[in-house]
Design a protein around this motif. Structure first.
Motif, PDB file in Angstrom:
ATOM      1  N   LYS A  17       5.022  12.459  18.700  1.00  0.00           N
ATOM      2  CA  LYS A  17       6.534  12.303  19.109  1.00  0.00           C
ATOM      3  C   LYS A  17       7.367  11.390  18.284  1.00  0.00           C
ATOM      4  CE  LYS A  17       5.266  11.961  24.292  1.00  0.00           C
ATOM      5  NZ  LYS A  17       5.472  11.565  25.508  1.00  0.00           N
ATOM      6  N   TYR A  18       6.819  11.063  17.073  1.00  0.00           N
ATOM      7  CA  TYR A  18       7.499  10.118  16.007  1.00  0.00           C
ATOM      8  C   TYR A  18       7.890  11.261  14.961  1.00  0.00           C
ATOM      9  CZ  TYR A  18       5.720   6.027  17.974  1.00  0.00           C
ATOM     10  OH  TYR A  18       5.396   4.913  19.012  1.00  0.00           O
ATOM     11  N   ASP A  19       8.908  10.830  14.433  1.00  0.00           N
ATOM     12  CA  ASP A  19       9.500  11.591  13.094  1.00  0.00           C
ATOM     13  C   ASP A  19       8.626  11.537  11.917  1.00  0.00           C
ATOM     14  OD1 ASP A  19      11.597  12.314  14.660  1.00  0.00           O
ATOM     15  OD2 ASP A  19      12.472  10.238  14.004  1.00  0.00           O
ATOM     16  N   LEU A  20       7.844  10.330  11.704  1.00  0.00           N
ATOM     17  CA  LEU A  20       6.923  10.156  10.516  1.00  0.00           C
ATOM     18  C   LEU A  20       5.834   9.537  11.102  1.00  0.00           C
ATOM     19  CD1 LEU A  20       6.795   9.934   7.356  1.00  0.00           C
ATOM     20  CD2 LEU A  20       7.995   7.920   7.456  1.00  0.00           C
ATOM     21  N   LEU A  21       4.627  10.014  10.311  1.00  0.00           N
ATOM     22  CA  LEU A  21       3.100   9.465  10.592  1.00  0.00           C
ATOM     23  C   LEU A  21       2.909   9.124   9.080  1.00  0.00           C
ATOM     24  CD1 LEU A  21       1.667  11.406  13.216  1.00  0.00           C
ATOM     25  CD2 LEU A  21       2.579   9.267  13.567  1.00  0.00           C
ATOM     26  N   GLY A  22       2.253   7.857   9.021  1.00  0.00           N
ATOM     27  CA  GLY A  22       2.004   7.272   7.467  1.00  0.00           C
ATOM     28  C   GLY A  22       0.510   7.113   7.696  1.00  0.00           C
ATOM     29  N   PHE A  23      -0.266   7.292   6.577  1.00  0.00           N
ATOM     30  CA  PHE A  23      -1.710   7.537   6.394  1.00  0.00           C
ATOM     31  C   PHE A  23      -1.755   6.747   4.992  1.00  0.00           C
ATOM     32  CE2 PHE A  23      -0.741  11.174   9.140  1.00  0.00           C
ATOM     33  CZ  PHE A  23      -1.689  10.891  10.050  1.00  0.00           C
ATOM     34  N   GLN A  24      -3.107   6.053   5.064  1.00  0.00           N
ATOM     35  CA  GLN A  24      -3.404   5.251   3.833  1.00  0.00           C
ATOM     36  C   GLN A  24      -3.780   6.374   2.653  1.00  0.00           C
ATOM     37  OE1 GLN A  24      -6.001   1.963   4.434  1.00  0.00           O
ATOM     38  NE2 GLN A  24      -6.486   1.842   2.155  1.00  0.00           N
ATOM     39  N   THR A  25      -4.554   7.192   2.746  1.00  0.00           N
ATOM     40  CA  THR A  25      -5.278   8.266   1.853  1.00  0.00           C
ATOM     41  C   THR A  25      -4.760   9.767   2.418  1.00  0.00           C
ATOM     42  OG1 THR A  25      -7.303   8.569   2.591  1.00  0.00           O
ATOM     43  CG2 THR A  25      -6.951   6.632   1.519  1.00  0.00           C
ATOM     44  N   ASN A  26      -5.037  10.598   1.264  1.00  0.00           N
ATOM     45  CA  ASN A  26      -5.070  11.978   1.513  1.00  0.00           C
ATOM     46  C   ASN A  26      -6.001  12.396   2.334  1.00  0.00           C
ATOM     47  OD1 ASN A  26      -2.544  12.821  -0.091  1.00  0.00           O
ATOM     48  ND2 ASN A  26      -3.680  12.936  -1.696  1.00  0.00           N
ATOM     49  N   ARG A  27      -7.297  11.744   2.341  1.00  0.00           N
ATOM     50  CA  ARG A  27      -8.266  12.246   3.229  1.00  0.00           C
ATOM     51  C   ARG A  27      -8.074  11.807   4.481  1.00  0.00           C
ATOM     52  NH1 ARG A  27     -14.613  10.309   2.726  1.00  0.00           N
ATOM     53  NH2 ARG A  27     -15.540  11.269   4.169  1.00  0.00           N
ATOM     54  N   PHE A  61       0.865   6.373   2.316  1.00  0.00           N
ATOM     55  CA  PHE A  61       1.510   5.331   1.802  1.00  0.00           C
ATOM     56  C   PHE A  61       0.293   4.319   1.446  1.00  0.00           C
ATOM     57  CE2 PHE A  61       4.373   7.011   5.033  1.00  0.00           C
ATOM     58  CZ  PHE A  61       5.580   6.781   4.463  1.00  0.00           C
ATOM     59  N   PRO A  62      -0.270   4.584   0.111  1.00  0.00           N
ATOM     60  CA  PRO A  62      -1.446   3.717  -0.349  1.00  0.00           C
ATOM     61  C   PRO A  62      -1.052   2.370  -0.238  1.00  0.00           C
ATOM     62  CG  PRO A  62      -0.713   5.655  -1.975  1.00  0.00           C
ATOM     63  CD  PRO A  62       0.183   5.464  -0.994  1.00  0.00           C
ATOM     64  N   ILE A  63      -2.015   1.655  -0.002  1.00  0.00           N
ATOM     65  CA  ILE A  63      -1.936  -0.057   0.020  1.00  0.00           C
ATOM     66  C   ILE A  63      -2.015  -0.352  -1.536  1.00  0.00           C
ATOM     67  CG2 ILE A  63      -3.125  -2.060   0.693  1.00  0.00           C
ATOM     68  CD1 ILE A  63      -3.751  -0.876   3.418  1.00  0.00           C
ATOM     69  N   GLY A  64      -1.118  -1.192  -1.824  1.00  0.00           N
ATOM     70  CA  GLY A  64      -1.249  -1.818  -3.136  1.00  0.00           C
ATOM     71  C   GLY A  64      -0.752  -3.255  -3.273  1.00  0.00           C
ATOM     72  N   ILE A  65      -0.568  -3.759  -4.434  1.00  0.00           N
ATOM     73  CA  ILE A  65      -0.156  -5.098  -4.565  1.00  0.00           C
ATOM     74  C   ILE A  65       1.300  -5.183  -4.986  1.00  0.00           C
ATOM     75  CG2 ILE A  65      -2.362  -6.173  -4.754  1.00  0.00           C
ATOM     76  CD1 ILE A  65      -1.275  -6.715  -7.546  1.00  0.00           C
ATOM     77  N   ASP A  66       2.020  -6.149  -4.738  1.00  0.00           N
ATOM     78  CA  ASP A  66       3.454  -6.327  -5.467  1.00  0.00           C
ATOM     79  C   ASP A  66       3.370  -7.195  -6.662  1.00  0.00           C
ATOM     80  OD1 ASP A  66       5.921  -7.266  -6.060  1.00  0.00           O
ATOM     81  OD2 ASP A  66       6.618  -7.535  -3.977  1.00  0.00           O
ATOM     82  N   PRO A  67       3.470  -6.601  -7.817  1.00  0.00           N
ATOM     83  CA  PRO A  67       3.162  -7.476  -9.011  1.00  0.00           C
ATOM     84  C   PRO A  67       4.350  -8.519  -9.133  1.00  0.00           C
ATOM     85  CG  PRO A  67       4.250  -5.304  -9.456  1.00  0.00           C
ATOM     86  CD  PRO A  67       3.786  -5.270  -8.192  1.00  0.00           C
ATOM     87  N   GLU A  68       5.482  -8.179  -8.570  1.00  0.00           N
ATOM     88  CA  GLU A  68       6.297  -9.361  -8.872  1.00  0.00           C
ATOM     89  C   GLU A  68       6.019 -10.529  -8.060  1.00  0.00           C
ATOM     90  OE1 GLU A  68      10.189  -7.917  -8.021  1.00  0.00           O
ATOM     91  OE2 GLU A  68      10.240  -6.612  -9.817  1.00  0.00           O
TER      92      GLU A  68
END
Length: 210
Positions: A17-27, A61-68
């Motif tokens: 029912k959502y417009d967008l679904l996010g996943f961490q990896t392609n798998r 949407f892969p998880i990463g760090i914010d370098p700044e």
């Protein structure tokens, strides 16, 4: 795995029912598409699933760090007590190679397997590297977590007894918490970052939003 969840078909329908679904990896994304294909005969094209009531876009949407943000942590001043805490720890590794692992004390993080791996490494290459393992306590009131903490501590003691000397310890273990600024300094000083989580199979909780 989704079939282990009660009412999994209704859960997947709700997600669509959502417009967008996010996943961490392609798998993960491809596994969800496989579930839709198996249970609803739905196909995805260019990351979009079309059903009777509209479309849902699937995206990674892969998880990463914010370098700044990391740079800001490095620039922050530590309190005198925390500066002493960090300096005291780093004195153990002066002129030596060391790795760092920072995890919540949880069986899914694979900390016991990490200790086992270091034991095997030190057997092949004695005194080649030390490990700084920081594990803030997690769910300390749960018996299974208490046992896991004791098992990890026992394994570390065995490695230190077998491979350590009067002047050198293979594994330095800390159960307390550090600020992000303090961790940033420890990360910067370390030669290796160690991340060894185990997959959380069907113990994962899936909670649909209303």
């Amino acid at each position: 795995m989704i079939e282990c969840v009660p009412n999994h078909r209704e859960l997947m329908k709700s997600m669509l029912k959502y417009d967008l679904l996010g996943f961490q990896t392609n798998r993960d994304l491809n596994n969800f598409l496989a579930c839709l294909r198996t249970h609803f005969a739905l196909e995805g094209k260019d990351g979009i699933v079309t059903k009777e009531r509209g479309q849902t876009r699937l995206q990674k949407f892969p998880i990463g760090i914010d370098p700044e943000q990391f740079a800001e942590y490095l620039a922050q001043d530590l309190s005198p007590a925390e500066q002493e805490k960090v300096s005291s720890l780093l004195q153990n590794f002066q002129g030596a190679k060391f790795a760092i692992g920072v995890d919540r004390l949880d069986y899914t993080k694979g900390i016991d397997k990490r200790v086992e791996a270091f034991n095997q490494l030190l057997t092949k290459e004695p005194q080649s590297i030390s490990l700084l393992q920081i594990d803030p306590s997690s769910r300390a009131d749960v018996e299974e977590y208490q046992k896991y903490r004791d098992d990890v501590q026992t394994a570390i003691n065995q490695v230190n007894t077998e491979h350590g000397t009067d002047e050198w310890s293979p594994i330095h273990y800390k159960n307390d918490s550090f600020s992000q600024a303090a961790l940033a300094r420890l990360y910067r000083a370390a030669h290796v970052g160690v991340v060894t989580p185990e997959r959380e199979q069907c113990s994962q909780r899936v909670v649909p939003y209303p």
